[in-house]
Structure formats: structure tokens, C-alpha cells
Design a protein around this motif. Structure first.
Motif, PDB file in Angstrom:
ATOM      1  N   MET A   1       1.780   0.347 -15.279  1.00 21.19           N
ATOM      2  CA  MET A   1       1.728   1.541 -14.457  1.00 21.19           C
ATOM      3  C   MET A   1       1.520   2.789 -15.307  1.00 21.19           C
ATOM      4  O   MET A   1       0.903   3.761 -14.863  1.00 21.19           O
ATOM      5  CB  MET A   1       3.002   1.663 -13.617  1.00 21.19           C
ATOM      6  CG  MET A   1       3.201   0.526 -12.636  1.00 21.19           C
ATOM      7  SD  MET A   1       1.785   0.243 -11.529  1.00 21.19           S
ATOM      8  CE  MET A   1       1.848   1.725 -10.524  1.00 21.19           C
ATOM      9  N   ASP A   2       2.034   2.778 -16.540  1.00 27.32           N
ATOM     10  CA  ASP A   2       1.770   3.892 -17.447  1.00 27.32           C
ATOM     11  C   ASP A   2       0.276   3.990 -17.750  1.00 27.32           C
ATOM     12  O   ASP A   2      -0.319   5.075 -17.726  1.00 27.32           O
ATOM     13  CB  ASP A   2       2.543   3.720 -18.753  1.00 27.32           C
ATOM     14  CG  ASP A   2       4.046   3.855 -18.568  1.00 27.32           C
ATOM     15  OD1 ASP A   2       4.455   4.671 -17.726  1.00 27.32           O
ATOM     16  OD2 ASP A   2       4.794   3.144 -19.251  1.00 27.32           O
TER      17      ASP A   2
ATOM     18  N   GLY B   1       1.537   7.649  -6.248  1.00 23.40           N
ATOM     19  CA  GLY B   1       0.421   8.561  -6.489  1.00 23.40           C
ATOM     20  C   GLY B   1      -0.837   7.871  -6.956  1.00 23.40           C
ATOM     21  O   GLY B   1      -1.718   8.519  -7.537  1.00 23.40           O
ATOM     22  N   ILE B   2      -0.960   6.552  -6.709  1.00 28.41           N
ATOM     23  CA  ILE B   2      -2.157   5.803  -7.111  1.00 28.41           C
ATOM     24  C   ILE B   2      -3.196   5.947  -6.004  1.00 28.41           C
ATOM     25  O   ILE B   2      -2.975   5.536  -4.863  1.00 28.41           O
ATOM     26  CB  ILE B   2      -1.838   4.316  -7.347  1.00 28.41           C
ATOM     27  CG1 ILE B   2      -0.745   4.163  -8.402  1.00 28.41           C
ATOM     28  CG2 ILE B   2      -3.089   3.558  -7.746  1.00 28.41           C
ATOM     29  CD1 ILE B   2      -1.102   4.722  -9.757  1.00 28.41           C
TER      30      ILE B   2
ATOM     31  N   ARG C   1       0.836  -1.212   0.000  1.00 30.58           N
ATOM     32  CA  ARG C   1       0.000   0.000   0.000  1.00 30.58           C
ATOM     33  C   ARG C   1       0.865   1.255   0.000  1.00 30.58           C
ATOM     34  O   ARG C   1       0.529   2.262  -0.640  1.00 30.58           O
ATOM     35  CB  ARG C   1      -0.943   0.003   1.201  1.00 30.58           C
ATOM     36  CG  ARG C   1      -1.981  -1.107   1.175  1.00 30.58           C
ATOM     37  CD  ARG C   1      -3.102  -0.847   2.173  1.00 30.58           C
ATOM     38  NE  ARG C   1      -2.629  -0.746   3.557  1.00 30.58           N
ATOM     39  CZ  ARG C   1      -2.472  -1.772   4.384  1.00 30.58           C
ATOM     40  NH1 ARG C   1      -2.748  -3.008   3.964  1.00 30.58           N
ATOM     41  NH2 ARG C   1      -2.051  -1.595   5.632  1.00 30.58           N
ATOM     42  N   ALA C   2       2.010   1.190   0.672  1.00 34.40           N
ATOM     43  CA  ALA C   2       2.928   2.331   0.692  1.00 34.40           C
ATOM     44  C   ALA C   2       3.502   2.582  -0.696  1.00 34.40           C
ATOM     45  O   ALA C   2       3.705   3.737  -1.103  1.00 34.40           O
ATOM     46  CB  ALA C   2       4.055   2.081   1.707  1.00 34.40           C
TER      47      ALA C   2
ATOM     48  N   GLU D   1      -9.221   4.870  -5.013  1.00 32.53           N
ATOM     49  CA  GLU D   1     -10.247   4.585  -6.012  1.00 32.53           C
ATOM     50  C   GLU D   1      -9.644   3.934  -7.249  1.00 32.53           C
ATOM     51  O   GLU D   1     -10.198   2.974  -7.801  1.00 32.53           O
ATOM     52  CB  GLU D   1     -10.979   5.874  -6.387  1.00 32.53           C
ATOM     53  CG  GLU D   1     -11.938   5.756  -7.560  1.00 32.53           C
ATOM     54  CD  GLU D   1     -13.036   4.740  -7.332  1.00 32.53           C
ATOM     55  OE1 GLU D   1     -13.598   4.246  -8.333  1.00 32.53           O
ATOM     56  OE2 GLU D   1     -13.323   4.404  -6.162  1.00 32.53           O
ATOM     57  N   THR D   2      -8.502   4.443  -7.707  1.00 29.64           N
ATOM     58  CA  THR D   2      -7.835   3.846  -8.872  1.00 29.64           C
ATOM     59  C   THR D   2      -7.387   2.425  -8.564  1.00 29.64           C
ATOM     60  O   THR D   2      -7.541   1.519  -9.400  1.00 29.64           O
ATOM     61  CB  THR D   2      -6.631   4.700  -9.296  1.00 29.64           C
ATOM     62  OG1 THR D   2      -7.091   6.003  -9.676  1.00 29.64           O
ATOM     63  CG2 THR D   2      -5.894   4.078 -10.466  1.00 29.64           C
ATOM     64  N   ALA D   3      -6.852   2.206  -7.361  1.00 32.41           N
ATOM     65  CA  ALA D   3      -6.425   0.862  -6.965  1.00 32.41           C
ATOM     66  C   ALA D   3      -7.614  -0.097  -6.956  1.00 32.41           C
ATOM     67  O   ALA D   3      -7.490  -1.261  -7.372  1.00 32.41           O
ATOM     68  CB  ALA D   3      -5.763   0.907  -5.592  1.00 32.41           C
ATOM     69  N   ARG D   4      -8.763   0.386  -6.507  1.00 29.82           N
ATOM     70  CA  ARG D   4      -9.953  -0.462  -6.494  1.00 29.82           C
ATOM     71  C   ARG D   4     -10.419  -0.772  -7.916  1.00 29.82           C
ATOM     72  O   ARG D   4     -10.728  -1.923  -8.236  1.00 29.82           O
ATOM     73  CB  ARG D   4     -11.074   0.232  -5.726  1.00 29.82           C
ATOM     74  CG  ARG D   4     -12.340  -0.616  -5.574  1.00 29.82           C
ATOM     75  CD  ARG D   4     -13.520   0.223  -5.154  1.00 29.82           C
ATOM     76  NE  ARG D   4     -13.868   1.204  -6.167  1.00 29.82           N
ATOM     77  CZ  ARG D   4     -14.530   0.920  -7.289  1.00 29.82           C
ATOM     78  NH1 ARG D   4     -14.895  -0.326  -7.550  1.00 29.82           N
ATOM     79  NH2 ARG D   4     -14.793   1.871  -8.150  1.00 29.82           N
ATOM     80  N   ARG D   5     -10.458   0.255  -8.789  1.00 30.32           N
ATOM     81  CA  ARG D   5     -10.944   0.048 -10.161  1.00 30.32           C
ATOM     82  C   ARG D   5     -10.080  -0.943 -10.922  1.00 30.32           C
ATOM     83  O   ARG D   5     -10.580  -1.745 -11.716  1.00 30.32           O
ATOM     84  CB  ARG D   5     -10.986   1.383 -10.915  1.00 30.32           C
ATOM     85  CG  ARG D   5     -12.143   2.267 -10.533  1.00 30.32           C
ATOM     86  CD  ARG D   5     -12.354   3.358 -11.572  1.00 30.32           C
ATOM     87  NE  ARG D   5     -11.197   4.233 -11.700  1.00 30.32           N
ATOM     88  CZ  ARG D   5     -10.624   4.545 -12.848  1.00 30.32           C
ATOM     89  NH1 ARG D   5     -11.071   4.038 -13.986  1.00 30.32           N
ATOM     90  NH2 ARG D   5      -9.591   5.363 -12.891  1.00 30.32           N
TER      91      ARG D   5
END
Length: 621
Positions: free
Chosen positions: A262-263, A143-144, A136-137, A147-151
Motif C-alpha cells: 500500500m505504501d 484514497g486509491i 471497493r469501499a 485508475e490506480t486500482a486498475r493499473r
């Protein structure tokens, strides 16, 4: 599985096409049909029509056409069988049962899809548990957002050889190995493939998890680890984020291909949802075809370092045999040392949008690459450049696009290596003692042989005759240049009347071949003049000869027409510039004269390069 025409016809008849399309596109009734702005290209005035009675849609703007099944495959991106199954379910129809082998394969894949979905869920749970703090760190540092991590379904694989194996033990080791989640070494217990990694699910076009990409937490190699090839995962045929990018690409009118996961994720978070990436391999032909289904000119945006630029060139080479009229690639060149992720985080989305607005065309990318490949100071090196460019053009499968590339490379080569204009200085004549002499004035350049042949209308009569002979031999090219040819006064008298007759006949029958055209001309009273023109050996061009390479002849004819059209304007401008210099010398007037002399020389060089010699094959010059 075999689907009969009767079954497919019944399926189409049960689907109300306007209702199907209306689920994702705003439509309105127009008489017996429906209209909408086309979802396959950007437009403001509706040109997309839907006819329920006939069961098809058609766009008068881009030519998109199809039925309900085609809509599901082209607009939704589904494989054919998936499209049929989804439509059949909506229509209350049973899809014919597959044969035993197909049924077994489908059942095995269904089980693998369930396994992969459960693995993705387990990885997500680990990310949000105590063990996932470091992962998570990493997301936070990158900078993720949450919400983006969930999507995108981020997860975490603990640094253990057996945690996943035990968590999904109900599937059995054999199935976990088949799915690529365990590694089996002969004589040893299988163990978890992904350990101590940030996990990124890879989904198919329907949004189902088919594989994973794992990024190392901390130091270690490899930095990224992908699932192996499995019954679900063919890395050369899939693109990361394809399921989300399709709808976004239709809305944006473009698709952006970048290098890595990641891009894509960073760009999506910044508002560029139409982004995809290959899966650890160079861009393949199948992936390019996927991109072209979303946009006519996909944008390839690879890293600005040498590795990224080499990847871009490999994609360019893969694309050449597949090019078609209107279908190409654009290249977005990033600042040195930055990838898309870095760029949007450091400079913001607006900076990236500016780069997207001015992509580098494919032809420019190839030209620049070959120009920088080695020094071109010697004739041998320039010949090497010419050969490499010709080989690239010859790799193009479509004959029209191939001829355009040959012509474009020829023009660029001529512009680069045209001889510089010679400065001609007037000898100053001694004047009376004490009298100031004015500034020197360059003399008017003597007219060339071609210029002496230009009649009062400004058109080179000799070149016009050669082009007319070429049009008679290759009448299919007339339609391509109709707008230009229709306004040209190529010649007066019998030659002019022959030109008008050729245009008129070609307009009436655009499928006309050269032999048929000559027969029609003969019956219309042009037998003698047409015969004399075709027998004349005034200029040895490929398009005036019998036989030879048809592609070369058409390309050379197109180039000759371009020279014919351009030269009168250049001659007129050069005469005007020369008069200006003679009436009162200024640096600006002289510079314009020099530039026009050079442009005139370039036109002459382009024409000279079209002339055949005894040993010439199809090359740029």
C-alpha cells in the motif's frame, strides 16, 4: 540449455544496436556513431555512445558498457535467457532446444503463468461484482483511485473455501496447489488460500503475475497474507512493483524502497513511480542487488516506528559486506507514527519530496544506532562502542570502502570524546590605586612539540617525513592524493627533491609497487636518503613499518595525509584568533579561539591515535 559462443555472436550481429536502444532512448547520429544522454545516470550533456559496427554502447560519464544482450538485462531488467529469447525472436533466430528436463520445467512454468493470469482476472471480476462492494469501499477509504486500482490490478477473493477452486477447476487441484492458490491438508479436500481479502497481484520483472498479497477485509489475522514459495515465486529475490519501477527509476535517477504494497501504491499515485517493496521478509542480499542495478544509492524509507527502524538497521547490516566504491544506501527517516502512505495523504507529495532530498547516509545510520545503543559514560562503554563500530567496518568486503569506514568512525569517535580545552586565566596584577584595570586576556597557548617542528611553509617536517616514507612503501596511494600532494611543499633540500622524485615516478607508472619504486629511486641517486628515511624510527606508524596489515597501513596513511593538510590552516587561524583576543578581548573572539584550540587538539588526537603500540591490532584508534 547451452548457448554456444557462435550462436550468441550471430545473434549480436543480427541486431542493430542503435535501433534497439532507440526504442526507449532519444538518440542522434554523431559521425559513424550515435549519442544520447545516458539512461543509466542523470546527465544534461550526452556522453552515451552507440557503435553499430562494433556492436556495443559505452557511457563516458558512468562507465556503463555492453552489447545488445547486456542492454536487455541491465536496462530492461530481464534475466539472461529471457533477453536472448526476445532478441532471437526479433532477429528471426531459433534458440537452441533445451534438454528434456529444462523443457519440462519451462512448460510447467508456462502453465503456472497462465494459471496465475487467470486467477488475477477472476479476482478483478469479483472486485467489480456485487460481492466486491466492501472491498471497493476499502479502496475508496484509502484514497486509491479507480485508475490506480486498475493499473495495479486490484481484485477481491470472496470469503469462501471453494469459489476459486471451482472457477479454475480446469487446471486441476494439483496445479492450483503448486501455484499456491489452494491449501492441501493431508486427508482433506484442498481449499482456497485467500478468502475475504483485497487481492494485490505480485508481478515479475516482465510484468507476469507470479504471486498475490491479500489484505484482510475488516478484522482478522494476519492483516496481510502472501503466496507461499512456488516454482514462480521466490520472495527473497523479487520486489513488489519492480516491473513498473525500473523505467521510472532510470528517469528519476533514484529508487525508493518502502515496507509494503500500500505504501508503494500510494506513492505511485502521488507521482513516485520509482517505488518498490520487499515481499513480507526483511530486505535480502538479492533484493539489494536488484536495487543497486537501478541506482547507486537506493533510498530505504521504512516506517517511523521502532519496527520500521529495526528493519532499516537489518538492511544496513545486510548491505555492509556488499558495499563498493560509489555504491551505498540512503535512509529516509519518516516522522514518528507515519508511514509513506500516511505522509503523502496527510501532508502531500511535496513533504515527502523534501525528505527524499536529504537522505541519511549509511555511515550516519550505523553511527547513530550504535551511539544510542547504550550509555557511554564509562571507559568500558566507550571501548564497547569502539569495538562495535570496528566490527561493522570490518564486515565490509571491499578493502577501499572498509578503510574509509574505519577512518570515518575514528574521526567521529575522536570528535566526540576529545578532551575539552582548558581555560587559562591570567592572574590580575594590582595596578595603581584608582586605575581601572582592563578585562582579563587568556595567554597565548604554548606551541606544541609538533608546532615547533613546522617550518616556514607551515608543514610539520617530522610528519612529512613519515608520510613520505609511507608513500614510498605504498605508492598506490599517491594517485588518490595527487591533487593535494602536488601542491604541498613538504620540505626543502634533499627531502623535498626526494618527494618530487617519488611523485614523478608514481605518475609515470601508477601500477608501481614499493619494491620497484625503491629500486628506481636508488638508480636515480636517492639511495642513501631514501634508505635513511625508511630506516628512521621517528614516528611509529603502521605505514612506515615493514609488513603488517596492508589495509590498516593504507587507511592510517590516508588519515595522516588529511592531518598534514589540515593542520597548517588550523595553526594559522589559531594564531590569528589569539592575536585578536590579545589586542581586544571580546566574547566572539574568545569563542573562536576556544573552538580552534579544540580543533587543534582533535588533530593531535587523530595523529596520536595512528601511532602503534606493542599490542595494538586494527581498531578505530
Amino acid at each position: 540449455m547451452t548457448l554456444t559462443p557462435a550462436f550468441l555472436d550471430e545473434l549480436r550481429s543480427r541486431i542493430t544496436l542503435s535501433s534497439l536502444i532507440g526504442k526507449s532512448v532519444k538518440i542522434r547520429r554523431a559521425g559513424r556513431e550515435y549519442k544520447a544522454c545516458c539512461p543509466f545516470h542523470q546527465e544534461k550533456t550526452p556522453s552515451f555512445t552507440i557503435n553499430d559496427d562494433k556492436g556495443f554502447y559505452h557511457c563516458f560519464g558512468c562507465g556503463a558498457h555492453g552489447d545488445a544482450i547486456r542492454w536487455m538485462t541491465d536496462q530492461r531488467g530481464l534475466p539472461f535467457m529471457d533477453a536472448v529469447k526476445e532478441l532471437a525472436a526479433a532477429a528471426g533466430m531459433e534458440v537452441p532446444a533445451p534438454d528434456k528436463r529444462s523443457a519440462e520445467r519451462a512448460e510447467r512454468q508456462k502453465g503456472l503463468h497462465d494459471l496465475m493470469a487467470d486467477a488475477a482476472q477472476w479476482f478483478t471480476e469479483q472486485l467489480h461484482g456485487l460481492a466486491g462492494a466492501e472491498a471497493r469501499a476499502v479502496l475508496e477509504r484509502r484514497g486509491i483511485s479507480a485508475e490506480t486500482a486498475r493499473r495495479f490490478g486490484f481484485g477481491y477473493a470472496p470469503d469462501s473455501r471453494s469459489r476459486l477452486r471451482h472457477a479454475l477447476s480446469s487446471y486441476g487441484d494439483a496445479r492450483l496447489v503448486e501455484a499456491g492458490m489452494l491449501i492441501q491438508v493431508e486427508g482433506k479436500e484442498p481449499y482456497d488460500r485467500f478468502r475475504g481479502r483485497l487481492m494485490i497481484p505480485i508481478r515479475d520483472v516482465r510484468g507476469r503475475v507470479i504471486a498475490f498479497g491479500g489484505r484482510i477485509i475488516g478484522d482478522g489475522e494476519p492483516k496481510y497474507l502472501n503466496s507461499p514459495e512456488t516454482p514462480l515465486f521466490d520472495k527473497g529475490r523479487n520486489l513488489y512493483n519492480l516491473d513498473r519501477a525500473q523505467a521510472a527509476a532510470r528517469k528519476a535517477g533514484r529508487v525508493i524502497a518502502v515496507e509494503g504494497y500500500m505504501d508503494v501504491i500510494a506513492l505511485a499515485q502521488a507521482g513516485f513511480e520509482e517505488s518498490v517493496a520487499p515481499l513480507g521478509t526483511a530486505m535480502t542480499e538479492q533484493q539489494l542487488e536488484r536495487l543497486w542495478r537501478m541506482a547507486d544509492v537506493p533510498l530505504l524509507c521504512f516506517d517511523g516506528d521502532s519496527a520500521g527502524q529495526k528493519a532499516a538497521m537489518r538492511a544496513a547490516m545486510r548491505a555492509l559486506p556488499l558495499l563498493q566504491p560509489g555504491r551505498s544506501l540512503g535512509f529516509v527517516v519518516l516522522p514518528q507514527g507515519l508511514d509513506p502512505d500516511d505522509l503523502v495523504r496527510q501532508r502531500g507529495p511535496a513533504a515527502f519530496e523534501q525528505l527524499l532530498a536529504k537522505p541519511e547516509p549509511l555511515v550516519e545510520r550505523i553511527w547513530a544506532h550504535e551511539l544510542a545503543a547504550q550509555p557511554i559514560e564509562t571507559p568500558e562503554a566507550r571501548a564497547g562502542l569502539r569495538r562495535r563500530l570496528t566490527e561493522h567496518a570490518q564486515a565490509i568486503g571491499d578493502p577501499i570502502v572498509r578503510s574509509e569506514y574505519l577512518a570515518e568512525f575514528r574521526r567521529r569517535f575522536d570528535r566526540l570524546f576529545a578532551p575539552p580545552p582548558r581555560r587559562q586565566y591570567q592572574q590580575r596584577q594590582p595596578g595603581p590605586a584608582g586605575q581601572r584595570r582592563g578585562p582579563w586576556k587568556p595567554p597565548e597557548p604554548p606551541p606544541s612539540a609538533e608546532a615547533r617542528n613546522v617550518h616556514s611553509g607551515g608543514i610539520d617536517r617530522v610528519l612529512a617525513k613519515a608520510i613520505l616514507a609511507g608513500l614510498i612503501r605504498h605508492p598506490a596511494e599517491i594517485a588518490r592524493h595527487m591533487e593535494v600532494l602536488g601542491t604541498l611543499k613538504m620540505a626543502d633540500g634533499a627531502l623535498g627533491r626526494l618527494f618530487e622524485a617519488v611523485i614523478d615516478v608514481a605518475l609515470e607508472d601508477q601500477a608501481l609497487d614499493g619494491e620497484r619504486l625503491r629500486t628506481i629511486l636508488a638508480t636515480s641517486g636517492f639511495d642513501q636518503i631514501a634508505g635513511d628515511l625508511l630506516r628512521a624510527d621517528t614516528l611509529p606508524f603502521s605505514f612506515t613499518q615493514v609488513g603488517g596489515d596492508e589495509d590498516r597501513a593504507r587507511a592510517d596513511l590516508n588519515e595522516a595525509i588529511a592531518v598534514l593538510v589540515a593542520r597548517p590552516a588550523v595553526d594559522a587561524a589559531l594564531a590569528e584568533a589569539t592575536a585578536a583576543v590579545q589586542s581586544g578581548f571580546t566574547d566572539e573572539a574568545f569563542a573562536r579561539q576556544v573552538a580552534l584550540v579544540k580543533e587543534r587538539q582533535m588533530l593531535e588526537a587523530r595523529l596520536a591515535n595512528l601511532m602503534l603500540d606493542d599490542e595494538e591490532g586494527e581498531t578505530i584508534a
